[in-house]
Design a protein around this motif. Structure first.
Motif, PDB file in Angstrom:
ATOM      1  N   LEU A  94      -2.156  12.299  -5.638  1.00 33.93           N
ATOM      2  CA  LEU A  94      -3.086  11.191  -5.824  1.00 33.93           C
ATOM      3  C   LEU A  94      -2.977  10.120  -4.748  1.00 33.93           C
ATOM      4  CD1 LEU A  94      -2.843  10.786  -9.706  1.00 33.93           C
ATOM      5  CD2 LEU A  94      -4.567  12.020  -8.373  1.00 33.93           C
ATOM      6  N   ALA A  95      -1.868  10.154  -3.981  1.00 33.24           N
ATOM      7  CA  ALA A  95      -1.759   9.206  -2.867  1.00 33.24           C
ATOM      8  C   ALA A  95      -2.562   9.680  -1.658  1.00 33.24           C
ATOM      9  CB  ALA A  95      -0.297   9.003  -2.486  1.00 33.24           C
ATOM     10  N   ALA A  96      -2.860  10.962  -1.591  1.00 34.81           N
ATOM     11  CA  ALA A  96      -3.538  11.525  -0.419  1.00 34.81           C
ATOM     12  C   ALA A  96      -4.880  10.854  -0.117  1.00 34.81           C
ATOM     13  CB  ALA A  96      -3.711  13.034  -0.588  1.00 34.81           C
ATOM     14  N   PRO A  97      -5.761  10.620  -1.105  1.00 30.24           N
ATOM     15  CA  PRO A  97      -7.034   9.975  -0.777  1.00 30.24           C
ATOM     16  C   PRO A  97      -6.867   8.585  -0.172  1.00 30.24           C
ATOM     17  CG  PRO A  97      -7.117  10.932  -2.974  1.00 30.24           C
ATOM     18  CD  PRO A  97      -5.692  11.000  -2.534  1.00 30.24           C
ATOM     19  N   VAL A  98      -5.819   7.870  -0.586  1.00 32.87           N
ATOM     20  CA  VAL A  98      -5.566   6.545  -0.031  1.00 32.87           C
ATOM     21  C   VAL A  98      -5.114   6.659   1.418  1.00 32.87           C
ATOM     22  CG1 VAL A  98      -4.171   4.450  -0.221  1.00 32.87           C
ATOM     23  CG2 VAL A  98      -4.977   5.621  -2.298  1.00 32.87           C
ATOM     24  N   LEU A  99      -4.143   7.520   1.668  1.00 34.52           N
ATOM     25  CA  LEU A  99      -3.591   7.666   3.009  1.00 34.52           C
ATOM     26  C   LEU A  99      -4.594   8.322   3.958  1.00 34.52           C
ATOM     27  CD1 LEU A  99      -0.004   8.796   1.974  1.00 34.52           C
ATOM     28  CD2 LEU A  99      -0.744   6.513   2.683  1.00 34.52           C
ATOM     29  N   ASP A 100      -5.390   9.258   3.455  1.00 35.44           N
ATOM     30  CA  ASP A 100      -6.391   9.908   4.301  1.00 35.44           C
ATOM     31  C   ASP A 100      -7.433   8.906   4.787  1.00 35.44           C
ATOM     32  OD1 ASP A 100      -5.115  12.309   3.945  1.00 35.44           O
ATOM     33  OD2 ASP A 100      -6.550  13.085   2.469  1.00 35.44           O
ATOM     34  N   GLN A 101      -7.792   7.963   3.937  1.00 36.74           N
ATOM     35  CA  GLN A 101      -8.835   7.007   4.309  1.00 36.74           C
ATOM     36  C   GLN A 101      -8.315   5.816   5.104  1.00 36.74           C
ATOM     37  OE1 GLN A 101     -12.057   6.190   1.290  1.00 36.74           O
ATOM     38  NE2 GLN A 101     -10.616   7.269  -0.043  1.00 36.74           N
ATOM     39  N   LEU A 102      -7.133   5.352   4.765  1.00 40.51           N
ATOM     40  CA  LEU A 102      -6.625   4.127   5.379  1.00 40.51           C
ATOM     41  C   LEU A 102      -5.606   4.387   6.476  1.00 40.51           C
ATOM     42  CD1 LEU A 102      -6.230   1.834   2.238  1.00 40.51           C
ATOM     43  CD2 LEU A 102      -8.210   2.124   3.745  1.00 40.51           C
ATOM     44  N   GLY A 103      -5.143   5.635   6.595  1.00 40.05           N
ATOM     45  CA  GLY A 103      -4.197   5.966   7.642  1.00 40.05           C
ATOM     46  C   GLY A 103      -2.764   5.751   7.211  1.00 40.05           C
ATOM     47  N   LYS A 104      -1.875   6.009   8.134  1.00 41.66           N
ATOM     48  CA  LYS A 104      -0.445   5.913   7.852  1.00 41.66           C
ATOM     49  C   LYS A 104      -0.062   4.486   7.511  1.00 41.66           C
ATOM     50  CE  LYS A 104       4.055   7.084   9.834  1.00 41.66           C
ATOM     51  NZ  LYS A 104       4.774   7.606  11.034  1.00 41.66           N
ATOM     52  N   MET A 105       0.775   4.348   6.476  1.00 41.58           N
ATOM     53  CA  MET A 105       1.268   3.038   6.057  1.00 41.58           C
ATOM     54  C   MET A 105       2.600   3.233   5.349  1.00 41.58           C
ATOM     55  SD  MET A 105      -1.028   2.139   2.655  1.00 41.58           S
ATOM     56  CE  MET A 105      -2.582   2.641   3.401  1.00 41.58           C
ATOM     57  N   PRO A 106       3.416   2.189   5.242  1.00 44.82           N
ATOM     58  CA  PRO A 106       4.652   2.312   4.467  1.00 44.82           C
ATOM     59  C   PRO A 106       4.340   2.634   3.007  1.00 44.82           C
ATOM     60  CG  PRO A 106       4.707   0.355   5.852  1.00 44.82           C
ATOM     61  CD  PRO A 106       3.308   0.875   5.907  1.00 44.82           C
TER      62      PRO A 106
END
Length: 373
Positions: free
Chosen positions: A41-53
């Motif tokens: 479920l974190a994938a859609p966030v990281l895919d859209q916003l890019g790498k983050m801590p």
């Protein structure tokens, strides 16, 4: 009568795919738990916003030492946005971390209402369960590990800046989590309706939420992946319940569940489901009319208010059993612990909101009733 909910709210299936159009932060961080990450479920966030801590060490009933440790890292990284993704624990943790990112000290320093001197960072809430309501409230509940006590950190600046409520995010939620978090949401709605600070506005939200949750939870529990309408109704009901209790309050159910959650690390939704019918039994003498109103909105047809109210309580008991919620007896907490639990419950900030006055002896009686059920 006052009502306040300043968050920008986006609700609907697929709404998570619009995240990149809603977030303009340059240096965001993601607060979540390992189960959410493992579920993808974190994938859609990281895919859209890019790498983050990504801080994925948040546990159930988030602990003060976990929050304080992460806060130290955040102050070095200097983010401009905190994103909370998950159930109530990551969302509450995210609020607490948004506060500590701009203020000194530990989270214990901010127990109570509006103790911060500097506005918290903007916070984005993305719930992945159907029970928290934290996406529309101004409260973060954190367990003080030294006192074994659940603290409430409150303030109008703790409302999420943006909340994204996407029912598709609960499509893979395991059945036991649907039961626990769904009944947590039901507890929010019922308690908000019966609480002393309830208003016409919060009552409207609470009644709507009760109808949505009771009308959808069993079908969602049976097959949430293939029951899109009931999945959406359940998520909507959870959110609307948050709108209700966030501006009214909760009552003695939460006083007890937060106490045993802090002492024994019992999942919050499970504890609420265990104690809701027993607190309703206690409150019945002063809430008969309002309980009967809830009963009739859910299809219970009884001539007298007293009969309707009792049938509503029985409906909740039957529902908990159907959803396989464990009983209080299953926790194996000895009655010698009841004085401590009762004292902590009595000292909870929401005790005064219960519609019927409760002292420590009353809490002990409720615990005894739950143990014998």
């Amino acid at each position: 009568m006052q009502y306040h909910m300043p968050s920008r709210l986006y609700f609907g299936p697929g709404q998570i795919q619009e995240l990149s159009t809603l977030i303009t932060a340059k240096n965001p961080v993601l607060v979540t738990d390992k189960g959410v990450v493992k579920a993808g479920l974190a994938a859609p966030v990281l895919d859209q916003l890019g790498k983050m801590p990504v801080f994925d060490s948040i546990e159930a009933n988030p602990k003060s030492d976990t929050i304080n440790k992460i806060a130290g890292e955040l102050r070095q990284q200097k983010p401009d946005l905190v994103i909370g993704l998950g159930g109530g624990s990551p969302l509450d943790a995210g609020k607490a971390l948004a506060l500590l990112a701009t203020n000194p000290g530990n989270i214990q320093d901010y127990e109570g209402k509006e103790k911060y001197a500097v506005d918290p960072l903007p916070f984005v809430a993305i719930p992945t369960t159907c029970g928290t309501g934290s996406e529309v409230t101004w409260v973060a509940v954190i367990t003080d590990v030294d006192r074994r006590f659940k603290m409430s950190i409150k303030g109008p600046k703790l409302y999420p800046t943006v909340s994204i409520v996407d029912p598709d995010l609960i499509a893979t939620l395991p059945a036991p989590m649907i039961a626990a978090t769904g009944l947590d949401a039901l507890t929010h709605a019922v308690e908000a309706y019966l609480a002393k600070p309830a208003t016409l506005i919060t009552d409207t939200h609470a009644v709507k939420a009760v109808g949505l949750i009771l009308g959808s939870i069993e079908k969602a529990f049976a097959d949430i992946r293939n029951n899109a309408r009931h999945r959406e109704d359940l998520m909507y009901g959870s959110m609307v319940a948050g709108l209700a209790f966030g501006n009214a309050d909760v009552t003695a159910v939460h006083c007890i569940s937060e106490s045993i959650g802090a002492l024994y690390d019992i999942p919050h939704g499970v504890a609420n489901a265990m104690f809701l019918p027993h607190v309703l039994d206690y409150n019945l003498p002063v809430c008969t009319r309002k309980m009967a109103a809830l009963a009739r909105t859910t299809g219970i047809d009884a001539v007298s208010d007293d009969q309707a109210a009792k049938m509503f309580i029985q409906k909740i008991k039957d529902l908990s059993k159907a959803l396989q919620i464990p009983t209080f007896r299953d926790l194996d907490i000895g009655s010698d612990q009841f004085p401590l639990i009762a004292d902590m419950s009595f000292k909870n900030n929401s005790n005064a909101s219960n519609p019927r006055d409760l002292g420590q002896a009353d809490y002990r009686n409720i615990l005894e009733a739950a143990l014998g059920a």
